[in-house]
Every structure is written in structure tokens, then in C-alpha cells.
Motif scaffolding. Structure first.
Motif, PDB file in Angstrom:
ATOM      1  N   ALA A 223     -42.779 -32.920 -31.720  1.00 13.16           N
ATOM      2  CA  ALA A 223     -42.169 -31.481 -32.514  1.00 13.16           C
ATOM      3  C   ALA A 223     -43.130 -30.421 -32.537  1.00 13.16           C
ATOM      4  N   THR A 224     -42.462 -28.901 -32.345  1.00 12.15           N
ATOM      5  CA  THR A 224     -43.214 -27.504 -32.642  1.00 12.15           C
ATOM      6  C   THR A 224     -43.220 -27.363 -33.512  1.00 12.15           C
TER       7      THR A 224
ATOM      8  N   GLU B 215     -40.868 -24.614 -26.656  1.00  6.95           N
ATOM      9  CA  GLU B 215     -40.116 -23.923 -26.913  1.00  6.95           C
ATOM     10  C   GLU B 215     -38.344 -25.634 -26.045  1.00  6.95           C
ATOM     11  N   ALA B 216     -38.648 -26.067 -25.625  1.00 12.14           N
ATOM     12  CA  ALA B 216     -38.191 -27.227 -25.562  1.00 12.14           C
ATOM     13  C   ALA B 216     -38.416 -28.650 -26.738  1.00 12.14           C
ATOM     14  N   MET B 217     -38.879 -28.909 -27.340  1.00 13.81           N
ATOM     15  CA  MET B 217     -39.505 -29.583 -28.566  1.00 13.81           C
ATOM     16  C   MET B 217     -39.607 -28.368 -29.930  1.00 13.81           C
ATOM     17  N   ARG B 218     -38.173 -27.379 -29.847  1.00 13.10           N
ATOM     18  CA  ARG B 218     -38.400 -27.161 -31.323  1.00 13.10           C
ATOM     19  C   ARG B 218     -37.472 -28.390 -32.030  1.00 13.10           C
ATOM     20  N   ALA B 219     -38.362 -27.848 -33.566  1.00 18.47           N
ATOM     21  CA  ALA B 219     -37.639 -29.111 -34.461  1.00 18.47           C
ATOM     22  C   ALA B 219     -36.817 -29.561 -34.633  1.00 18.47           C
ATOM     23  N   GLU B 220     -35.707 -28.802 -34.614  1.00 18.47           N
ATOM     24  CA  GLU B 220     -34.829 -28.401 -35.148  1.00 18.47           C
ATOM     25  C   GLU B 220     -33.741 -29.551 -34.088  1.00 18.47           C
ATOM     26  N   LEU B 221     -34.346 -30.290 -32.715  1.00 18.10           N
ATOM     27  CA  LEU B 221     -33.884 -30.658 -31.918  1.00 18.10           C
ATOM     28  C   LEU B 221     -33.812 -32.020 -31.897  1.00 18.10           C
ATOM     29  N   VAL B 222     -34.539 -32.865 -33.327  1.00 13.28           N
ATOM     30  CA  VAL B 222     -35.011 -33.526 -33.204  1.00 13.28           C
ATOM     31  C   VAL B 222     -34.002 -34.167 -34.383  1.00 13.28           C
TER      32      VAL B 222
ATOM     33  N   ALA C 114     -37.802 -36.047 -28.911  1.00 16.12           N
ATOM     34  CA  ALA C 114     -38.398 -35.149 -28.773  1.00 16.12           C
ATOM     35  C   ALA C 114     -37.378 -33.987 -28.061  1.00 16.12           C
ATOM     36  N   GLY C 115     -37.426 -32.696 -28.607  1.00 13.74           N
ATOM     37  CA  GLY C 115     -36.371 -32.362 -27.155  1.00 13.74           C
ATOM     38  C   GLY C 115     -35.297 -32.545 -27.383  1.00 13.74           C
ATOM     39  N   SER C 116     -34.122 -32.400 -26.234  1.00 16.71           N
ATOM     40  CA  SER C 116     -32.845 -33.678 -25.708  1.00 16.71           C
ATOM     41  C   SER C 116     -32.667 -34.873 -25.233  1.00 16.71           C
ATOM     42  N   GLY C 117     -34.231 -35.400 -25.820  1.00 15.24           N
ATOM     43  CA  GLY C 117     -34.835 -37.321 -25.656  1.00 15.24           C
ATOM     44  C   GLY C 117     -34.945 -38.214 -26.325  1.00 15.24           C
ATOM     45  N   MET C 118     -34.613 -39.146 -26.432  1.00 17.30           N
ATOM     46  CA  MET C 118     -35.568 -40.426 -27.821  1.00 17.30           C
ATOM     47  C   MET C 118     -35.941 -41.861 -26.652  1.00 17.30           C
TER      48      MET C 118
END
Length: 294
Positions: free
Chosen positions: A194-195, A209-216, A238-242
Motif C-alpha cells: 500500500a501507499t 493510486e492503485a494501491m491506496r491503503a483503504e483498498l486492502v 494490494a489494490g484490487s487483488g490478493m
């Protein structure tokens, strides 16, 4: 009803970055949150990062209180648990996100730097988790999510102490998972990309931007859910994946009385080509290995 209505959570390192994202997400799901962050920097009004996260949660209709302790201090673990019990009468979730990086090349590592990173990242995680787990075991329920890093899986140049600490947390989480399951306390470990303030300097701008903390944060929310039966998992997100990660042993091959380097390399290659083995804990791995040798 939100999925965490009535639940109470502790989030360490909750004032910034990933910890902030986790605290806010848990509150959005209905949990009351003890937001911990070391009180290193305050504004002109004497307010710190933890206070602002609490304000944000309360303004959105949630429940939260701040704690400013250093997690490497044993008193902080006791204070966090007391804050949950004294304020809301229970403790259901513990998320250990407090960490520092302390970058140094391995050959230049100083004793003070290594000890400081370990004190915050490993001892701090262990103290808060142990204090939380004691209460959870007595209650017969609980969800623990330890935050580690892929540096603890693969190593990472320039951050030897950080990588060592995160590897220790992965082992600690798997041990806690094995110990707590019979008492209804489930433990998992999240390895997020995350960023954050820790990573933004070296983060490729294409990924920031794709790795914003709130996405995880939803991974933490799912693991914290009282209906979850997930235990002992290592999840990279990370981002939209795991991805799920694991400790893997290769196939068993037999040693000979003497070995040259070429012999050993051949055995390593054969083991890698064999069937992979995964285990819940080391004793299980030992028994399986021993059974193939006798």
C-alpha cells in the motif's frame, strides 16, 4: 445490521496509513475501536494522529477512543485492553499494525537500530496480541489480524531488521493460530502492499493510486467477522487483488554418507521437483518428515 455491530477492536498504529484505514473500516462495519498511535507529533492544540482518526470515526456516527502508548512498552498492551473493557465491556478484535522500517544495509546494521525495530515490530506485536488473546480465550471468542510484509517472506535489500521482524510476525501469527483455535480465537496475518508514509518515497508513481491503503482494509474486515472460520492464513493483498502465501517444504529425498556441493545441488533440485508439503505448525511438519525416514 453491520457485520461487526457490537464488536470491539484494538488497532495499533491506527493513526496513519494502513492502521488508519483498518480502524476506519472496522468502525464503518459497526465495531467500536481503540485507536492506538504513538504520540510523537502533535498540533498546536496538542492533538495527535490518533485523535484525528477518532474524530473522523465519531463524526461518521461511530465509536472510538484514542491511545497514545508505545507498543514496545508492556504497559501499553495492558492499557489498550483496559480501554476496550472499561469503555465497552468486551474485546473481540485485535489488529497489530504498528511498525517502523529502520532502513540499513545488513553489513551496516547497528545494534541500536536492530533492537529498536525489533522492539516496535516484534515485541510490540507480541505484547498487544498476548494481552488481547488472554481476554479472548477466557471469553471463548476473538479474531486477531497481525500485519506483516512480504519482506518477511522473501527478504528485502536495505531493510534487514524490518524483514527479520516481519518474518517473525508471520511465525508468531501461525503459532497463535494453532494455540487459539480450540478456544475460538482465530489468528491470521495480512501482508499488504500500500501507499503509505512508510512506502510512498520509493513507490512507483504508476502504482501509488492503485494501491491506496483503504483498498486492502476489507480483508481485515472479513477476517475480523465473528462468523469467519479462517485461521492460520497468510494473505498478500494490494489494490484490487490478493494472493494466499504459505511456508512450503519440497519433496523428501534421501541423504548419502558424503556430499559434494554438486550432490547437494542435485538433491535440492529433486526436492523442489517433488510434491510440496504445507503444515499448520512445526510439530506436524516434524512428524510427517520423520515418518518418511523410519
Amino acid at each position: 445490521m453491520s457485520t461487526l455491530d457490537g464488536q470491539v477492536a484494538i488497532v495499533t498504529g491506527g493513526g496513519k496509513g494502513l492502521g488508519r484505514a483498518f480502524a476506519i473500516h472496522l468502525a464503518e462495519l459497526g465495531a467500536a475501536v481503540v485507536v492506538n498511535n504513538r504520540n510523537r507529533v502533535v498540533d498546536a492544540d496538542g492533538r495527535s494522529a490518533a485523535d484525528y482518526v477518532v474524530d473522523e470515526i465519531v463524526a461518521a456516527g461511530g465509536r472510538a477512543v484514542a491511545n497514545y502508548g508505545d507498543v514496545s512498552d508492556p504497559a501499553t498492551a495492558d492499557a489498550l485492553v483496559a480501554a476496550a473493557l472499561d469503555t465497552w465491556g468486551r474485546l473481540d478484535i485485535c489488529v497489530t499494525s504498528a511498525a517502523i522500517s529502520g532502513p540499513q544495509m545488513f553489513h551496516s546494521t547497528t545494534a541500536d537500530n536492530f533492537a529498536h525495530v525489533m522492539a516496535i515490530n516484534v515485541t510490540g506485536t507480541a505484547l498487544v496480541t498476548a494481552a488481547s488473546m488472554k481476554v479472548m480465550r477466557e471469553a471463548g471468542r476473538g479474531r486477531i489480524i497481525m500485519i506483516a510484509s512480504t519482506a518477511g517472506l522473501h527478504g528485502e535489500p536495505t531493510v534487514s531488521a524490518y524483514a527479520a521482524s516481519k518474518g517473525a510476525i508471520i511465525a508468531l501469527a501461525r503459532t497463535a493460530a494453532a494455540e487459539g483455535a480450540r478456544r475460538g480465537v482465530l489468528t491470521n496475518v495480512l501482508l499488504p502492499y500500500a501507499t503509505t508514509q512508510m512506502t510512498e518515497e520509493g513507490m512507483d508513481p504508476r502504482f501509488a493510486e492503485a494501491m491506496r491503503a483503504e483498498l486492502v482494509a476489507p480483508v481485515v474486515g472479513a477476517l475480523a467477522d465473528p462468523t469467519s472460520t479462517i485461521n492460520g492464513q497468510v494473505i498478500v493483498a494490494a489494490g484490487s487483488g490478493m494472493r494466499v502465501a504459505d511456508s512450503v517444504e519440497g519433496g523428501t529425498v534421501m541423504l548419502t554418507d558424503s556430499l559434494t556441493p554438486d550432490d547437494l545441488q542435485s538433491l535440492i533440485d529433486k526436492s523442489r521437483a517433488g510434491s510440496p508439503h504445507t503444515y499448520e505448525h512445526a510439530l506436524e511438519a516434524f512428524k510427517d518428515f520423520a515418518s518418511e525416514l523410519v
